[in-house]
Design an enzyme around this catalytic site. Structure first.
Site, PDB file in Angstrom:
ATOM      1  N   TYR A 149       0.853  -1.204   0.000  1.00 15.82           N
ATOM      2  CA  TYR A 149       0.000   0.000   0.000  1.00 15.82           C
ATOM      3  C   TYR A 149       0.885   1.248   0.000  1.00 15.82           C
ATOM      4  CZ  TYR A 149      -3.024   3.760   1.454  1.00 15.82           C
ATOM      5  OH  TYR A 149      -3.676   4.982   1.507  1.00 15.82           O
ATOM      6  N   ARG A 196       1.778   8.659  13.004  1.00 13.50           N
ATOM      7  CA  ARG A 196       1.388   9.945  13.588  1.00 13.50           C
ATOM      8  C   ARG A 196      -0.130  10.148  13.490  1.00 13.50           C
ATOM      9  NH1 ARG A 196       2.835  14.817   9.886  1.00 13.50           N
ATOM     10  NH2 ARG A 196       1.010  13.942   8.833  1.00 13.50           N
ATOM     11  N   ARG A 206     -10.771   4.861   9.223  1.00 14.08           N
ATOM     12  CA  ARG A 206      -9.738   4.210   8.389  1.00 14.08           C
ATOM     13  C   ARG A 206      -8.623   3.688   9.279  1.00 14.08           C
ATOM     14  NH1 ARG A 206      -8.552   8.817   4.102  1.00 14.08           N
ATOM     15  NH2 ARG A 206      -8.117   9.828   6.075  1.00 14.08           N
ATOM     16  N   PHE A 266      15.386  19.615  -1.339  1.00 14.93           N
ATOM     17  CA  PHE A 266      14.010  19.162  -1.606  1.00 14.93           C
ATOM     18  C   PHE A 266      13.785  17.758  -1.025  1.00 14.93           C
ATOM     19  CE2 PHE A 266      10.096  18.555  -3.841  1.00 14.93           C
ATOM     20  CZ  PHE A 266      10.124  17.275  -4.349  1.00 14.93           C
TER      21      PHE A 266
HETATM   22  C1  LIG Z   1       2.628  10.517   0.455  1.00 16.33           C
HETATM   23  C2  LIG Z   1       3.897  11.326   0.238  1.00 16.33           C
HETATM   24  C3  LIG Z   1       4.881  11.025   1.351  1.00 16.33           C
HETATM   25  C4  LIG Z   1       4.523  10.916  -1.092  1.00 16.33           C
HETATM   26  C5  LIG Z   1       3.501  12.833   0.198  1.00 16.33           C
HETATM   27  N1  LIG Z   1       4.647  13.764  -0.026  1.00 16.33           N
HETATM   28  C6  LIG Z   1       5.182  14.418   1.034  1.00 16.33           C
HETATM   29  O1  LIG Z   1       4.903  14.125   2.204  1.00 16.33           O
HETATM   30  C7  LIG Z   1       6.159  15.543   0.745  1.00 16.33           C
HETATM   31  C8  LIG Z   1       6.336  16.448   1.957  1.00 16.33           C
HETATM   32  C9  LIG Z   1       5.014  17.125   2.296  1.00 16.33           C
HETATM   33  O2  LIG Z   1       4.119  17.199   1.480  1.00 16.33           O
HETATM   34  N2  LIG Z   1       4.906  17.566   3.554  1.00 16.33           N
HETATM   35  C10 LIG Z   1       3.675  18.206   4.027  1.00 16.33           C
HETATM   36  C11 LIG Z   1       3.415  17.844   5.479  1.00 16.33           C
HETATM   37  C12 LIG Z   1       2.879  16.478   5.617  1.00 16.33           C
HETATM   38  O3  LIG Z   1       2.084  16.068   4.724  1.00 16.33           O
HETATM   39  O4  LIG Z   1       3.226  15.826   6.610  1.00 16.33           O
HETATM   40  C13 LIG Z   1       3.850  19.702   4.072  1.00 16.33           C
HETATM   41  O5  LIG Z   1       2.820  20.383   3.913  1.00 16.33           O
HETATM   42  O6  LIG Z   1       5.007  20.119   4.337  1.00 16.33           O
HETATM   43  O7  LIG Z   1       7.431  15.046   0.371  1.00 16.33           O
HETATM   44  C14 LIG Z   1       7.434  13.997  -0.621  1.00 16.33           C
HETATM   45  C15 LIG Z   1       8.816  13.792  -1.145  1.00 16.33           C
HETATM   46  C16 LIG Z   1       9.711  14.851  -1.180  1.00 16.33           C
HETATM   47  C17 LIG Z   1      11.030  14.641  -1.620  1.00 16.33           C
HETATM   48  C18 LIG Z   1      11.472  13.382  -2.009  1.00 16.33           C
HETATM   49  C19 LIG Z   1      10.583  12.287  -1.986  1.00 16.33           C
HETATM   50  C20 LIG Z   1      10.987  10.988  -2.370  1.00 16.33           C
HETATM   51  C21 LIG Z   1      10.090   9.925  -2.341  1.00 16.33           C
HETATM   52  C22 LIG Z   1       8.770  10.129  -1.945  1.00 16.33           C
HETATM   53  C23 LIG Z   1       8.337  11.391  -1.555  1.00 16.33           C
HETATM   54  C24 LIG Z   1       9.231  12.483  -1.559  1.00 16.33           C
HETATM   55  C25 LIG Z   1       6.392  14.210  -1.694  1.00 16.33           C
HETATM   56  C26 LIG Z   1       6.759  14.578  -2.985  1.00 16.33           C
HETATM   57  C27 LIG Z   1       5.760  14.712  -3.962  1.00 16.33           C
HETATM   58 CL1  LIG Z   1       6.221  15.146  -5.564  1.00 16.33          CL
HETATM   59  C28 LIG Z   1       4.416  14.485  -3.664  1.00 16.33           C
HETATM   60  C29 LIG Z   1       4.052  14.150  -2.359  1.00 16.33           C
HETATM   61  C30 LIG Z   1       5.024  14.030  -1.371  1.00 16.33           C
END
Ligand SMILES: CC(C)(C)CN1C(=O)[C@@H](CC(=O)N[C@@H](CC(=O)O)C(=O)O)O[C@H](c2cccc3ccccc23)c2cc(Cl)ccc21
Length: 348
Positions: A149, A196, A206, A266
């Site tokens: 998942y 968390r 869920r 990033f």
């Molecule tokens: C589910 C997730 C972890 C992939 C979500 N995800 C992330 O969590 C974001 C961070 C984020 O959105 N933080 C939120 C707070 C929170 O949600 O806790 C904020 O508002 O700061 O970072 C990821 C992310 C960033 C950098 C490298 C990555 C490599 C592999 C997978 C994900 C990676 C992310 C990069 C992209 Cl392009 C799209 C989504 C994400």
């Protein structure tokens, strides 16, 4: 005239980015020119997919149809969607999704195909999960299901980002070759969020913690909120943290391969936020009562500090040490947690 219209539409996409995730939007904007727009659009396409997967008011067949065709939808000029429930967080994004599609179609073709490929894999993965045997209470049963998942919703994002980094020329092709490292980058973030968000998800009906773990400590997933189950709740939580700690060596290895400063920032910032969150939630039974987050001041310090590998390693060491300090000998997971901590400390 044409270029003015283009800039307005691109600006709208960054407005959507700010709307969906303020703090992370700032990190995306710092990316070098070659990557910024591609990652912004990748993030928005993923939010679009997430807004459909998350919406429990959508008819299941309709949801599955949208998820499995989203990789086509992003090529469909003019497509918008307003069937989301009224309180769906990012429904405005899909109502105006035609603007995201216009910008997506302006990306370099190889960026488009990376985003479309991941969208196809993720959309089908989400649809398989939504219609799978565990559909009734969307529960995850085995640790293998848990990893699958998290691979669908987060590991694939790692695959896509690594492909975009390589395609932009800012990072080597090698970064995209080791899928396991890219997968761990996503799993570490997603699994930490799932720990968390225990209470928030429970209240939403869920549950994402694998029964293979929590079933060792209780009969029902909601038992952990009862004071009389305090000890079992603590051991279950440390077992979940143990499962996440196993991804730390891969995360540090991935980060050590990055060469571009803006890409490093990033990638490093969400990971240091996650290890800080993991230390905060470890042996902290408040997570069963409410959603806990690291303090703003600590988050700012982490962002400022995560600019090179040495600093990131010392941040991980600091929080892993904090976990080892809170690790209790009476905890059945004590030994395995100590060994997982040893593996991290050894790697760097
Ligand atoms: C589910 C997730 C972890 C992939 C979500 N995800 C992330 O969590 C974001 C961070 C984020 O959105 N933080 C939120 C707070 C929170 O949600 O806790 C904020 O508002 O700061 O970072 C990821 C992310 C960033 C950098 C490298 C990555 C490599 C592999 C997978 C994900 C990676 C992310 C990069 C992209 Cl392009 C799209 C989504 C994400």
């Amino acid at each position: 005239q044409q270029s003015l219209a283009m800039d307005a539409s691109k600006k709208r996409c960054y407005d959507f980015l700010n709307m969906t995730s303020r703090s992370f939007a700032a990190v995306i904007r710092e990316l070098d020119d070659e990557l910024r727009d591609a990652v912004c659009l990748f993030y928005l396409v993923l939010r679009g997919l997430d807004t459909i997967e998350d919406d429990m008011t959508l008819d299941l067949d309709r949801k599955v149809e949208l998820l499995r065709s989203f990789d086509q939808i992003i090529y469909t000029k003019g497509w918008t969607f307003d069937e989301n429930g009224p309180n769906e967080k990012d429904r405005a994004l899909l109502v105006h999704f035609d603007e995201v599609i216009d910008e997506f179609l302006r990306l370099k073709p190889e960026f488009q195909s990376v985003i479309a490929n991941i969208t196809k894999l993720m959309g089908n993965g989400m649809a398989d999960y939504a219609t799978g045997e565990h559909r009734e209470n969307t529960s995850v049963s085995t640790i293998e299901d848990f990893d699958l998942y998290c691979h669908y919703v987060a590991g694939l994002v790692g695959y896509g980002l690594s492909d975009l980094f390589a395609a932009s020329g800012l990072e080597s092709e090698e970064i995209a070759k080791d899928k396991d490292l890219s997968n761990s980058m996503g799993l570490f973030l997603q699994k930490t969020n799932i720990i968390r968000d225990y209470r928030e998800d429970l209240d939403d009906g869920r549950q994402f913690w694998p029964r293979e773990i929590w079933g060792k400590y209780a009969d029902k997933f909601s038992d952990f909120i009862k004071p009389e189950n305090k000890l079992q709740a603590q051991y279950c939580l440390s077992n979940m943290v143990l499962n996440v700690l196993n991804d730390v060596p891969q995360v540090l290895t991935y980060l050590s391969k990055l060469r571009n400063q803006s890409v490093f920032n990033f990638c490093a910032i969400p990971q240091v936020m996650a290890i800080s969150t993991l230390a905060l939630v470890f042996n902290n039974l408040d997570i069963y009562q409410r959603n806990i987050k690291i303090r703003k001041g600590e988050a700012v310090m982490l962002i400022l500090d995560s600019t090179d590998m040495d600093n990131v390693v010392s941040i991980f060491r600091k929080y892993v040490f904090e976990i080892s300090r809170k690790n209790e000998a009476t905890d059945p997971n004590f030994m395995e947690i100590s060994m997982a901590i040893g593996r991290v400390s050894f790697v760097y």
